[in-house]
Design an enzyme around this catalytic site. Structure first.
Site, PDB file in Angstrom:
ATOM      1  N   SER A   1      -7.242  -5.774  -6.043  1.00  0.00           N
ATOM      2  CA  SER A   1      -8.359  -6.393  -5.318  1.00  0.00           C
ATOM      3  C   SER A   1      -9.636  -6.318  -6.137  1.00  0.00           C
ATOM      4  O   SER A   1      -9.734  -5.534  -7.102  1.00  0.00           O
ATOM      5  CB  SER A   1      -8.561  -5.689  -3.975  1.00  0.00           C
ATOM      6  OG  SER A   1      -9.188  -4.438  -4.175  1.00  0.00           O
TER       7      SER A   1
ATOM      8  N   ASN B   1       1.344   3.470  -2.815  1.00  0.00           N
ATOM      9  CA  ASN B   1       1.948   3.934  -4.078  1.00  0.00           C
ATOM     10  C   ASN B   1       1.458   5.338  -4.427  1.00  0.00           C
ATOM     11  O   ASN B   1       2.248   6.195  -4.850  1.00  0.00           O
ATOM     12  CB  ASN B   1       1.583   2.997  -5.233  1.00  0.00           C
ATOM     13  CG  ASN B   1       2.205   1.626  -5.097  1.00  0.00           C
ATOM     14  OD1 ASN B   1       3.108   1.434  -4.291  1.00  0.00           O
ATOM     15  ND2 ASN B   1       1.719   0.669  -5.873  1.00  0.00           N
TER      16      ASN B   1
ATOM     17  N   ARG C   1       1.880  -4.951   6.055  1.00  0.00           N
ATOM     18  CA  ARG C   1       1.164  -3.900   5.329  1.00  0.00           C
ATOM     19  C   ARG C   1       1.945  -2.605   5.444  1.00  0.00           C
ATOM     20  O   ARG C   1       2.272  -2.159   6.547  1.00  0.00           O
ATOM     21  CB  ARG C   1      -0.253  -3.705   5.873  1.00  0.00           C
ATOM     22  CG  ARG C   1      -0.997  -2.632   5.090  1.00  0.00           C
ATOM     23  CD  ARG C   1      -2.470  -2.564   5.377  1.00  0.00           C
ATOM     24  NE  ARG C   1      -3.115  -1.656   4.424  1.00  0.00           N
ATOM     25  CZ  ARG C   1      -4.356  -1.762   3.980  1.00  0.00           C
ATOM     26  NH1 ARG C   1      -5.116  -2.742   4.399  1.00  0.00           N
ATOM     27  NH2 ARG C   1      -4.842  -0.895   3.110  1.00  0.00           N
TER      28      ARG C   1
ATOM     29  N   ARG D   1      -0.155   9.325  -9.753  1.00  0.00           N
ATOM     30  CA  ARG D   1      -0.308   8.066  -9.013  1.00  0.00           C
ATOM     31  C   ARG D   1       0.344   6.898  -9.758  1.00  0.00           C
ATOM     32  O   ARG D   1       0.915   5.995  -9.161  1.00  0.00           O
ATOM     33  CB  ARG D   1      -1.798   7.752  -8.820  1.00  0.00           C
ATOM     34  CG  ARG D   1      -2.535   8.690  -7.905  1.00  0.00           C
ATOM     35  CD  ARG D   1      -4.018   8.302  -7.844  1.00  0.00           C
ATOM     36  NE  ARG D   1      -4.186   6.914  -7.439  1.00  0.00           N
ATOM     37  CZ  ARG D   1      -4.085   6.475  -6.184  1.00  0.00           C
ATOM     38  NH1 ARG D   1      -3.816   7.329  -5.213  1.00  0.00           N
ATOM     39  NH2 ARG D   1      -4.252   5.211  -5.903  1.00  0.00           N
TER      40      ARG D   1
ATOM     41  N   GLU E   1       0.657 -13.408  12.165  1.00  0.00           N
ATOM     42  CA  GLU E   1       1.129 -12.218  12.877  1.00  0.00           C
ATOM     43  C   GLU E   1       1.022 -11.047  11.900  1.00  0.00           C
ATOM     44  O   GLU E   1       1.071 -11.245  10.680  1.00  0.00           O
ATOM     45  CB  GLU E   1       2.596 -12.390  13.289  1.00  0.00           C
ATOM     46  CG  GLU E   1       2.845 -13.544  14.226  1.00  0.00           C
ATOM     47  CD  GLU E   1       2.266 -13.321  15.611  1.00  0.00           C
ATOM     48  OE1 GLU E   1       2.248 -12.165  16.072  1.00  0.00           O
ATOM     49  OE2 GLU E   1       1.810 -14.304  16.219  1.00  0.00           O
TER      50      GLU E   1
ATOM     51  N   ASP F   1       0.824  -1.208   0.000  1.00  0.00           N
ATOM     52  CA  ASP F   1       0.000   0.000   0.000  1.00  0.00           C
ATOM     53  C   ASP F   1       0.864   1.268   0.000  1.00  0.00           C
ATOM     54  O   ASP F   1       1.983   1.261   0.497  1.00  0.00           O
ATOM     55  CB  ASP F   1      -0.897  -0.025   1.247  1.00  0.00           C
ATOM     56  CG  ASP F   1      -2.102   0.886   1.109  1.00  0.00           C
ATOM     57  OD1 ASP F   1      -2.356   1.384  -0.006  1.00  0.00           O
ATOM     58  OD2 ASP F   1      -2.774   1.104   2.126  1.00  0.00           O
TER      59      ASP F   1
ATOM     60  N   HIS G   1       2.867   3.444  -8.849  1.00  0.00           N
ATOM     61  CA  HIS G   1       2.728   2.014  -9.149  1.00  0.00           C
ATOM     62  C   HIS G   1       3.986   1.482  -9.850  1.00  0.00           C
ATOM     63  O   HIS G   1       4.440   0.378  -9.590  1.00  0.00           O
ATOM     64  CB  HIS G   1       1.495   1.766 -10.024  1.00  0.00           C
ATOM     65  CG  HIS G   1       0.206   2.123  -9.331  1.00  0.00           C
ATOM     66  ND1 HIS G   1      -0.055   1.759  -8.031  1.00  0.00           N
ATOM     67  CD2 HIS G   1      -0.886   2.823  -9.748  1.00  0.00           C
ATOM     68  CE1 HIS G   1      -1.254   2.216  -7.683  1.00  0.00           C
ATOM     69  NE2 HIS G   1      -1.774   2.868  -8.702  1.00  0.00           N
TER      70      HIS G   1
ATOM     71  N   ASN H   1     -10.701  -2.839  -6.383  1.00  0.00           N
ATOM     72  CA  ASN H   1      -9.889  -1.847  -7.101  1.00  0.00           C
ATOM     73  C   ASN H   1     -10.483  -1.421  -8.451  1.00  0.00           C
ATOM     74  O   ASN H   1     -10.046  -0.434  -9.039  1.00  0.00           O
ATOM     75  CB  ASN H   1      -8.453  -2.355  -7.322  1.00  0.00           C
ATOM     76  CG  ASN H   1      -7.589  -2.304  -6.074  1.00  0.00           C
ATOM     77  OD1 ASN H   1      -6.659  -3.083  -5.909  1.00  0.00           O
ATOM     78  ND2 ASN H   1      -7.889  -1.372  -5.176  1.00  0.00           N
TER      79      ASN H   1
ATOM     80  N   ARG I   1       0.181   7.647  -2.355  1.00  0.00           N
ATOM     81  CA  ARG I   1       0.689   8.641  -1.406  1.00  0.00           C
ATOM     82  C   ARG I   1       2.154   8.971  -1.679  1.00  0.00           C
ATOM     83  O   ARG I   1       2.589  10.109  -1.591  1.00  0.00           O
ATOM     84  CB  ARG I   1       0.503   8.153   0.037  1.00  0.00           C
ATOM     85  CG  ARG I   1      -0.883   8.462   0.570  1.00  0.00           C
ATOM     86  CD  ARG I   1      -1.231   7.631   1.765  1.00  0.00           C
ATOM     87  NE  ARG I   1      -1.643   6.288   1.387  1.00  0.00           N
ATOM     88  CZ  ARG I   1      -2.034   5.357   2.244  1.00  0.00           C
ATOM     89  NH1 ARG I   1      -2.045   5.620   3.526  1.00  0.00           N
ATOM     90  NH2 ARG I   1      -2.413   4.165   1.818  1.00  0.00           N
ATOM     91  N   TRP I   2       2.922   7.951  -2.029  1.00  0.00           N
ATOM     92  CA  TRP I   2       4.337   8.169  -2.356  1.00  0.00           C
ATOM     93  C   TRP I   2       4.445   9.118  -3.557  1.00  0.00           C
ATOM     94  O   TRP I   2       5.217  10.082  -3.521  1.00  0.00           O
ATOM     95  CB  TRP I   2       4.999   6.830  -2.689  1.00  0.00           C
ATOM     96  CG  TRP I   2       6.444   6.945  -3.079  1.00  0.00           C
ATOM     97  CD1 TRP I   2       7.519   6.953  -2.242  1.00  0.00           C
ATOM     98  CD2 TRP I   2       6.965   7.088  -4.417  1.00  0.00           C
ATOM     99  NE1 TRP I   2       8.685   7.088  -2.968  1.00  0.00           N
ATOM    100  CE2 TRP I   2       8.374   7.174  -4.307  1.00  0.00           C
ATOM    101  CE3 TRP I   2       6.379   7.148  -5.677  1.00  0.00           C
ATOM    102  CZ2 TRP I   2       9.205   7.309  -5.418  1.00  0.00           C
ATOM    103  CZ3 TRP I   2       7.200   7.290  -6.796  1.00  0.00           C
ATOM    104  CH2 TRP I   2       8.601   7.374  -6.647  1.00  0.00           C
TER     105      TRP I   2
HETATM  106  C1  FPP Z   1      -1.789   0.231  -3.417  1.00  0.00           C
HETATM  107  O1  FPP Z   1      -1.375   1.572  -3.431  1.00  0.00           O
HETATM  108  C2  FPP Z   1      -1.297  -0.463  -4.572  1.00  0.00           C
HETATM  109  C3  FPP Z   1      -2.038  -1.069  -5.552  1.00  0.00           C
HETATM  110  C4  FPP Z   1      -3.515  -1.108  -5.584  1.00  0.00           C
HETATM  111  C5  FPP Z   1      -1.402  -1.693  -6.686  1.00  0.00           C
HETATM  112  C6  FPP Z   1      -0.273  -2.605  -6.321  1.00  0.00           C
HETATM  113  C7  FPP Z   1       0.553  -2.766  -7.483  1.00  0.00           C
HETATM  114  C8  FPP Z   1       1.881  -2.684  -7.496  1.00  0.00           C
HETATM  115  C9  FPP Z   1       2.722  -2.472  -6.298  1.00  0.00           C
HETATM  116  C10 FPP Z   1       2.546  -2.853  -8.755  1.00  0.00           C
HETATM  117  C11 FPP Z   1       3.388  -4.082  -8.794  1.00  0.00           C
HETATM  118  C12 FPP Z   1       2.648  -5.322  -8.863  1.00  0.00           C
HETATM  119  C13 FPP Z   1       2.900  -6.290  -9.761  1.00  0.00           C
HETATM  120  C14 FPP Z   1       2.334  -7.643  -9.554  1.00  0.00           C
HETATM  121  C15 FPP Z   1       3.725  -6.076 -10.948  1.00  0.00           C
HETATM  122  P1  FPP Z   1      -2.476   2.696  -3.546  1.00  0.00           P
HETATM  123  O2  FPP Z   1      -2.624   3.052  -4.980  1.00  0.00           O
HETATM  124  O3  FPP Z   1      -3.727   2.232  -2.887  1.00  0.00           O
HETATM  125  O4  FPP Z   1      -1.793   3.846  -2.747  1.00  0.00           O
HETATM  126  P2  FPP Z   1      -2.543   4.931  -1.868  1.00  0.00           P
HETATM  127  O5  FPP Z   1      -3.296   4.169  -0.807  1.00  0.00           O
HETATM  128  O6  FPP Z   1      -1.427   5.744  -1.321  1.00  0.00           O
HETATM  129  O7  FPP Z   1      -3.452   5.699  -2.781  1.00  0.00           O
END
Ligand code: FPP
Length: 259
Positions: free
Chosen positions: A85, A42, A204, A53, A223, A40, A57, A88, A44-45
């Site tokens: 998910s 991506n 997480r 956004r 855990e 989680d 990713h 999503n 915010r980063w």
């Molecule tokens: C959550 O951050 C991240 C996701 C919904 C996507 C996860 C995907 C990756 C890390 C890419 C790599 C995966 C593969 C299998 C190649 P968010 O967008 O919910 O962040 P936020 O909560 O800060 O908005």
């Protein structure tokens, strides 16, 4: 020595060996068998960097590469990551499209190296709901690596824990399973994670402290390890830190041992 690639500190090329300085503090006797990760933060980063956004990713993929290598180096039996998910799909179309393309590019680019590292990739979730070309790539990747004997790398895509249990129940009814024969072992064998040990540790990133419909059955005695670090900034060192934290946990599985 564990080599860094992409010019960044958050991605690593080769699998680190046991004597790598990264593993100096590892308690090899008390490692989890199966680690699950909610990647989680991506978005915010990216926001923090003044980027879109989608850039978050992309950076998240580099992090994943380093964490998979680290998990292989540690000799973990299974690593499961939450890539997409069932909820999503509510995100903007452009972001969903970007993620689907990113998964596809990732598979195309990393397939050979994962295979060389003896990885067994497997996809969890309602795969039939994903774009046809991605489904095809996923099936080919699973097939290619099906004979490997190394880490089981589960990528949850269009996955929801409740949805998985609904699919299990539907299959049981369809296959005419005797209700009296249903026990925990049988249910585990019907799950997308069939053949994997139960989840020992859920990590997480990015501060939220919830399971978000991830591996509900499999995490019954897991855990939990939460960190404020956003996924793109989560490094192999942080993963090893989570292993050390796990090694110090007192796991009783409902019993009284060590009490
Ligand atoms: C959550 O951050 C991240 C996701 C919904 C996507 C996860 C995907 C990756 C890390 C890419 C790599 C995966 C593969 C299998 C190649 P968010 O967008 O919910 O962040 P936020 O909560 O800060 O908005």
């Amino acid at each position: 020595m564990f080599k860094k690639i992409f010019g960044g500190a958050d991605a690593y090329k080769t699998v680190p060996q046991r004597d790598d300085p990264l593993f100096r503090e590892v308690d090899w006797q008390r490692l989890p068998r199966h680690v699950a990760v909610i990647m989680d933060g991506n978005g915010r980063w990216a926001k923090g960097q003044g980027l879109l956004r989608t850039a978050g990713h992309k950076a998240g993929v580099r992090t994943l590469k380093g964490i998979l290598s680290t998990a292989i180096g540690l000799g973990l039996e299974a690593l499961t990551v939450y890539a997409f998910s069932t909820e999503n799909w509510k995100r903007p179309h452009a972001e969903v499209d970007f993620l689907m393309n990113l998964f596809s590019e990732y598979l195309a680019r990393e397939l050979r190296e994962m295979h060389e590292d003896n990885v067994r990739i497997h996809f969890l979730g309602r795969i039939e709901g994903l774009p046809a070309s991605l489904q095809q790539q996923m099936a080919e990747a699973e097939e290619l690596m099906s004979g490997n004997t190394g880490i089981r790398f589960n990528v949850a895509a269009n996955y929801g824990g409740q949805d998985e249990l609904i699919r299990v129940m539907q299959r049981m009814v369809r296959e005419g399973v005797d209700p009296e024969a249903i026990d925990e072992e049988m249910v585990a064998g019907f799950l997308d994670t069939a053949g994997c040990p139960p989840v020992d540790l859920v990590i997480r990133t990015s501060g939220d402290q919830r399971l978000s419909n991830f591996l509900l059955w499999q995490s019954a005695y897991a855990e939990f390890y939460f960190t404020e670090t956003n996924w793109p900034d989560f490094r192999p060192e942080d993963f090893v830190q989570a292993m050390q934290d796990f090694a110090g946990r007192d796991r009783r599985f409902g019993g009284l041992e060590n009490k």
